[in-house]
Design a protein around this motif. Structure first.
Motif, PDB file in Angstrom:
ATOM      1  N   VAL A 146       0.833  -1.206   0.000  1.00 43.88           N
ATOM      2  CA  VAL A 146       0.000   0.000   0.000  1.00 43.88           C
ATOM      3  C   VAL A 146       0.865   1.253   0.000  1.00 43.88           C
ATOM      4  O   VAL A 146       0.574   2.228  -0.706  1.00 43.88           O
TER       5      VAL A 146
ATOM      6  N   ILE B 204      -0.701   3.283  -3.221  1.00 44.00           N
ATOM      7  CA  ILE B 204      -2.138   3.080  -3.448  1.00 44.00           C
ATOM      8  C   ILE B 204      -2.891   4.255  -2.825  1.00 44.00           C
ATOM      9  O   ILE B 204      -2.764   4.509  -1.624  1.00 44.00           O
TER      10      ILE B 204
ATOM     11  N   VAL C  46      -6.834  -0.104  -9.177  1.00 45.13           N
ATOM     12  CA  VAL C  46      -5.787  -1.081  -8.936  1.00 45.13           C
ATOM     13  C   VAL C  46      -6.214  -2.431  -9.508  1.00 45.13           C
ATOM     14  O   VAL C  46      -7.337  -2.886  -9.273  1.00 45.13           O
TER      15      VAL C  46
ATOM     16  N   GLU D  47      -5.364  -6.473  -9.480  1.00 46.37           N
ATOM     17  CA  GLU D  47      -4.713  -7.451  -8.606  1.00 46.37           C
ATOM     18  C   GLU D  47      -4.842  -8.844  -9.200  1.00 46.37           C
ATOM     19  O   GLU D  47      -5.908  -9.253  -9.626  1.00 46.37           O
TER      20      GLU D  47
ATOM     21  N   THR E 176      -6.640  -7.983  -0.874  1.00 43.92           N
ATOM     22  CA  THR E 176      -7.801  -7.298  -1.447  1.00 43.92           C
ATOM     23  C   THR E 176      -8.436  -6.361  -0.434  1.00 43.92           C
ATOM     24  O   THR E 176      -8.820  -5.235  -0.762  1.00 43.92           O
TER      25      THR E 176
ATOM     26  N   SER F 193      -7.003  -4.818   2.085  1.00 41.08           N
ATOM     27  CA  SER F 193      -6.155  -3.630   2.254  1.00 41.08           C
ATOM     28  C   SER F 193      -6.256  -2.697   1.052  1.00 41.08           C
ATOM     29  O   SER F 193      -6.284  -1.476   1.201  1.00 41.08           O
ATOM     30  N   LEU F 194      -6.312  -3.279  -0.141  1.00 40.81           N
ATOM     31  CA  LEU F 194      -6.414  -2.446  -1.346  1.00 40.81           C
ATOM     32  C   LEU F 194      -7.750  -1.716  -1.384  1.00 40.81           C
ATOM     33  O   LEU F 194      -7.812  -0.523  -1.727  1.00 40.81           O
TER      34      LEU F 194
ATOM     35  N   VAL G  99     -10.918  -1.741  -7.476  1.00 38.10           N
ATOM     36  CA  VAL G  99      -9.986  -2.862  -7.428  1.00 38.10           C
ATOM     37  C   VAL G  99     -10.535  -3.950  -8.337  1.00 38.10           C
ATOM     38  O   VAL G  99     -11.643  -4.457  -8.119  1.00 38.10           O
TER      39      VAL G  99
ATOM     40  N   SER H  31      -9.839  -7.587  -9.467  1.00 39.23           N
ATOM     41  CA  SER H  31      -9.067  -8.771  -9.099  1.00 39.23           C
ATOM     42  C   SER H  31      -9.278  -9.879 -10.110  1.00 39.23           C
ATOM     43  O   SER H  31     -10.400 -10.102 -10.579  1.00 39.23           O
TER      44      SER H  31
ATOM     45  N   ARG I  40      -2.320   1.136 -10.948  1.00 39.14           N
ATOM     46  CA  ARG I  40      -1.402   0.238 -10.252  1.00 39.14           C
ATOM     47  C   ARG I  40      -1.763  -1.206 -10.603  1.00 39.14           C
ATOM     48  O   ARG I  40      -2.944  -1.534 -10.766  1.00 39.14           O
TER      49      ARG I  40
END
Length: 325
Positions: A108, A113, A119, A121, A130, A132-133, A143, A145, A195
């Motif tokens: 992070v 981030i 982001v 992933e 996930t 934390s993101l 996010v 994923s 990211r």
């Protein structure tokens, strides 16, 4: 799931995974006994928690402010708090190994981030990173994923849903989980992102897809467990040419015992978990300056069989004597 909120609670639209006020039915609590043993469970009216020190009624905890001590039927004392994110991820159900809090914090911070970021992933594992993101990007970020294995994705969905406590089972608005290979799915999506975090066995296989999706200045971050993976990924990034010189490191965490004058390192520590590598995306058609520091003797000798960026004639003889930052 918690379906009611105190007026002083954290706003639901913040999607923080945190609650204020008295403990409520449906919330998860963390009990710690006098020997440091930890127990996590969801509060349910009428239920009991059992251990080798007797039982506790959930009703004794519901309605109380966290940060209190309860005594079991056999005299065992337990400290009661809501679990922190760092505590939740190391005790939640696992389908795959989790990214530990010390590494999630590094990702992070060092991958920068930010709220509102998009982001990507891959893979999602058990959903630890996930969480934390999602907290870092906030409800206005995104996010995306990617996970190849459906059984891992199912575990991640449950863990993310449990932590953020979505009312009525609603999914986190900033999260989209795709079953498939990032190397194929990301280019097909046409997405562009800020990211990319690669937590997978062979992250170098996704480098072209990552380069195509990352915006100029965006950060690529890989989480790899072994030195062979580390070497292969770093050298592949160099060969690609569309990124800055990769930075690689690991973090070690050691606790300390402190009692009066008896101050010493703890007997156990969180040692190696994984290596982290970051590099920034160059603008289209641009290349970073060649690394001019001479490689260590034998670094690319006859025993080395991995990728290696082309080096201009005479570059190996140039030594950069500038001090390290």
């Amino acid at each position: 799931m918690v379906n009611q909120r105190d007026p002083g609670d954290v706003a639901a639209e913040a999607w923080s995974g945190v609650h204020r006020g008295p403990l409520r039915a449906g919330e998860w609590v963390r009990l710690v006994d006098s020997k440091g043993r930890k127990h996590n469970f969801s509060l349910e009216p009428g239920k009991r928690f059992f251990s080798n020190r007797g039982h506790l009624d959930h009703d004794e905890m519901i309605g109380r402010e966290e940060g209190f001590t309860v005594t079991s039927s056999a005299g065992g004392e337990y400290l009661v708090f809501r679990p922190l994110l760092s505590e939740f991820v190391v005790s939640m159900p696992r389908g795959a190994a989790v990214v530990y809090p010390k590494d999630a914090a590094q990702i992070v911070a060092m991958a920068d981030i930010f709220p509102g970021a998009h982001v990507v992933e891959a893979g999602v594992g058990s959903g630890a990173l996930t969480c934390s993101l999602l907290r870092a990007v906030g409800p206005h970020g995104r996010v995306s994923s990617y996970e190849r294995r459906e059984e891992f994705a199912d575990v991640a969905r449950r863990n993310v849903g449990q932590f953020f406590g979505a009312e009525d089972g609603a999914p986190h608005p900033a999260w989209r989980l795709t079953i498939g290979d990032l190397a194929e799915e990301l280019p097909a999506s046409g997405e562009h992102c800020d990211r990319i975090i690669l937590d997978m066995l062979a992250p170098w296989e996704c480098l072209d897809a990552a380069a195509g999706a990352l915006r100029p200045g965006g950060i690529l971050c890989a989480y790899v467990a072994t030195t062979t993976q580390l070497s292969r990924f770093v050298e592949t990034v160099r060969v690609h040419g569309g990124f800055t010189e990769p930075a690689a490191w690991e973090s070690l965490v050691r606790d300390w015992h402190v009692e009066g004058l008896a101050v010493r390192p703890g007997h156990k520590m969180i040692g190696h978990t994984a290596f982290l590598v970051t590099a920034r995306r160059m603008a289209p058609g641009e290349r970073a300056p060649r690394k001019s520091r001479r490689p260590a003797p034998g670094a690319y000798g006859p025993d080395y069989t991995g990728p290696r960026a082309d080096v201009p004639d005479g570059a190996d003889a140039q030594v950069d004597e500038s001090p390290e930052e």
